[in-house]
Design an enzyme around this catalytic site. Structure first.
Site, PDB file in Angstrom:
ATOM      1  N   GLY A 152     -24.705  50.529 -10.018  1.00  0.00           N
ATOM      2  CA  GLY A 152     -23.335  50.529  -9.552  1.00  0.00           C
ATOM      3  C   GLY A 152     -22.683  51.885  -9.757  1.00  0.00           C
ATOM      4  N   CYS A 153     -21.586  52.118  -9.027  1.00  0.00           N
ATOM      5  CA  CYS A 153     -20.919  53.419  -9.110  1.00  0.00           C
ATOM      6  C   CYS A 153     -20.229  53.616 -10.451  1.00  0.00           C
ATOM      7  CB  CYS A 153     -19.938  53.570  -7.959  1.00  0.00           C
ATOM      8  SG  CYS A 153     -18.772  52.196  -7.751  1.00  0.00           S
ATOM      9  N   TYR A 154     -19.440  52.637 -10.885  1.00  0.00           N
ATOM     10  CA  TYR A 154     -18.820  52.742 -12.205  1.00  0.00           C
ATOM     11  C   TYR A 154     -19.872  52.852 -13.318  1.00  0.00           C
ATOM     12  CZ  TYR A 154     -14.019  51.463 -10.660  1.00  0.00           C
ATOM     13  OH  TYR A 154     -12.770  51.426 -10.093  1.00  0.00           O
ATOM     14  N   THR A 156     -22.827  54.094 -13.268  1.00  0.00           N
ATOM     15  CA  THR A 156     -23.458  55.408 -13.286  1.00  0.00           C
ATOM     16  C   THR A 156     -22.597  56.421 -14.025  1.00  0.00           C
ATOM     17  OG1 THR A 156     -24.624  54.976 -11.204  1.00  0.00           O
ATOM     18  CG2 THR A 156     -24.369  57.279 -11.850  1.00  0.00           C
TER      19      THR A 156
END
Length: 340
Positions: A152-154, A156
């Protein structure tokens, strides 16, 4: 050797970002653009106007048989979680490598999916096979993997800096790490709603203590955390401010040394000099993640920034694919970005 790739979910932001990256990849041949049955037959330029002149063809319904029939060797799934669960198993059975950008295979415990994602996992047998697609953490497991679970972006933005400090034993295990993150509006997807409309969007927290990325962050950071996401009034990018209580006797210099040692050879991780702080603009449209840190006594503040659509999604997925087949991880990934 050129690999034949299909992209599923081209109507969304991450799917469209994948198209842009894949068409510039010297070792990938884009053989199919797929979406939902409602978009089947539409020219890609109508579904994604920004791709006019970049790629031609029609969007086709994203069934496993259609993807396999197109000759794809790898399928990038920019699809909803439940759709990925169904597609991945059938594609693997057809001999197609899967890089999934949803959360369908990120968590190892099937019991977590009903609580955090609202569905019962139909293929728990695949969870043990899925490899978490963050090359900087453990690229040796990616080599040859059939099923890659793109992070996921968060997570990472949080996992990369925190995991290195946890591994070095620098974090006080009796105190949770506090993560406050802000994402641009593209992180909410392309669907229309009032909260993300031009006139309504505002800096604001959401999903406080309930966000679905919390178990993923804890699983890969190596320490317990409290994560609070915020919506930011800009298009793309994530800025995470992380508060860490250092273990007794540890210092800012120790933390900086641990991050340097962990990532000194990593192409896409940049540890900034003391006194220089990252920004969303500096990483926009790139696969970089930038770190900076400072401490007062044993209280460490660490800031990380990345582009949620590139290093937080499509770019990292492509980087992980490159690692899985033994290619240079930077292939297809832009060296220079620009503010957006």
């Amino acid at each position: 050797m050129t690999h034949r790739a299909a992209i599923v979910g081209v109507s969304g932001y991450t799917g469209q970002e994948l198209v842009r990256l894949v068409v510039s990849h010297p070792e990938l041949d884009l053989v199919g653009l797929f979406g939902s049955s409602t978009r089947s037959g539409e020219p890609i330029g109508d579904v994604a106007p920004g791709l006019r002149g970049v790629v031609e063809g029609e969007v086709r319904a994203g069934t496993a048989s259609a993807i396999a029939h197109a000759g794809a060797e790898v399928a990038f799934l920019a699809t909803p979680h439940e759709a990925s669960v169904g597609l991945a198993g059938d594609l693997l059975d057809a001999g197609v490598r899967v890089v999934d950008l949803s959360a369908a295979f990120r968590l190892q415990e099937a019991s977590l999916y009903p609580r955090f994602y609202g569905f019962d996992h139909a293929r728990p047998d695949l969870l043990a096979e899925a490899v978490y697609g963050m090359p900087e953490l453990d690229r040796s497991r990616l080599r040859g993997a059939r099923l890659l679970a793109s992070p996921g972006c968060y997570p990472t933005s949080a996992v990369l800096p925190i995991a290195a400090l946890a591994s070095a034993g620098l974090i006080d295990g009796g105190r949770r790490v506090i993560i406050d993150s802000t994402s641009g509006v593209s992180g909410a997807g392309r669907g229309a709603n009032a909260r993300t409309s031009f006139c309504e969007v505002s800096q604001s927290p959401y999903a406080v203590l309930t966000h679905r990325h919390q178990p993923e962050i804890d699983a890969y950071c190596g320490t317990e955390t409290i994560f609070t996401p915020h919506l930011g009034p800009y298009a793309r990018g994530i800025c995470s401010t992380i508060h860490i209580q250092l273990a007794q006797g540890c210092s800012e210099d120790d933390a900086r040394s641990a991050l340097h040692d962990a990532y000194k050879s990593e192409r896409f991780v940049r540890l900034l000099p003391s006194g220089v702080w990252p920004s969303v603009a500096a990483v926009c449209q790139t696969n970089y993640v930038d770190f900076a840190l400072a401490a007062r006594g044993s209280h460490l503040i660490l800031v990380s920034c990345l582009d949620n659509l590139v290093k937080g999604a499509s770019g990292q997925a492509l980087q992980a694919f490159n690692a899985s087949v033994g290619l240079d991880e930077s292939l297809g990934l832009p060296a220079i970005g620009g503010a957006s």
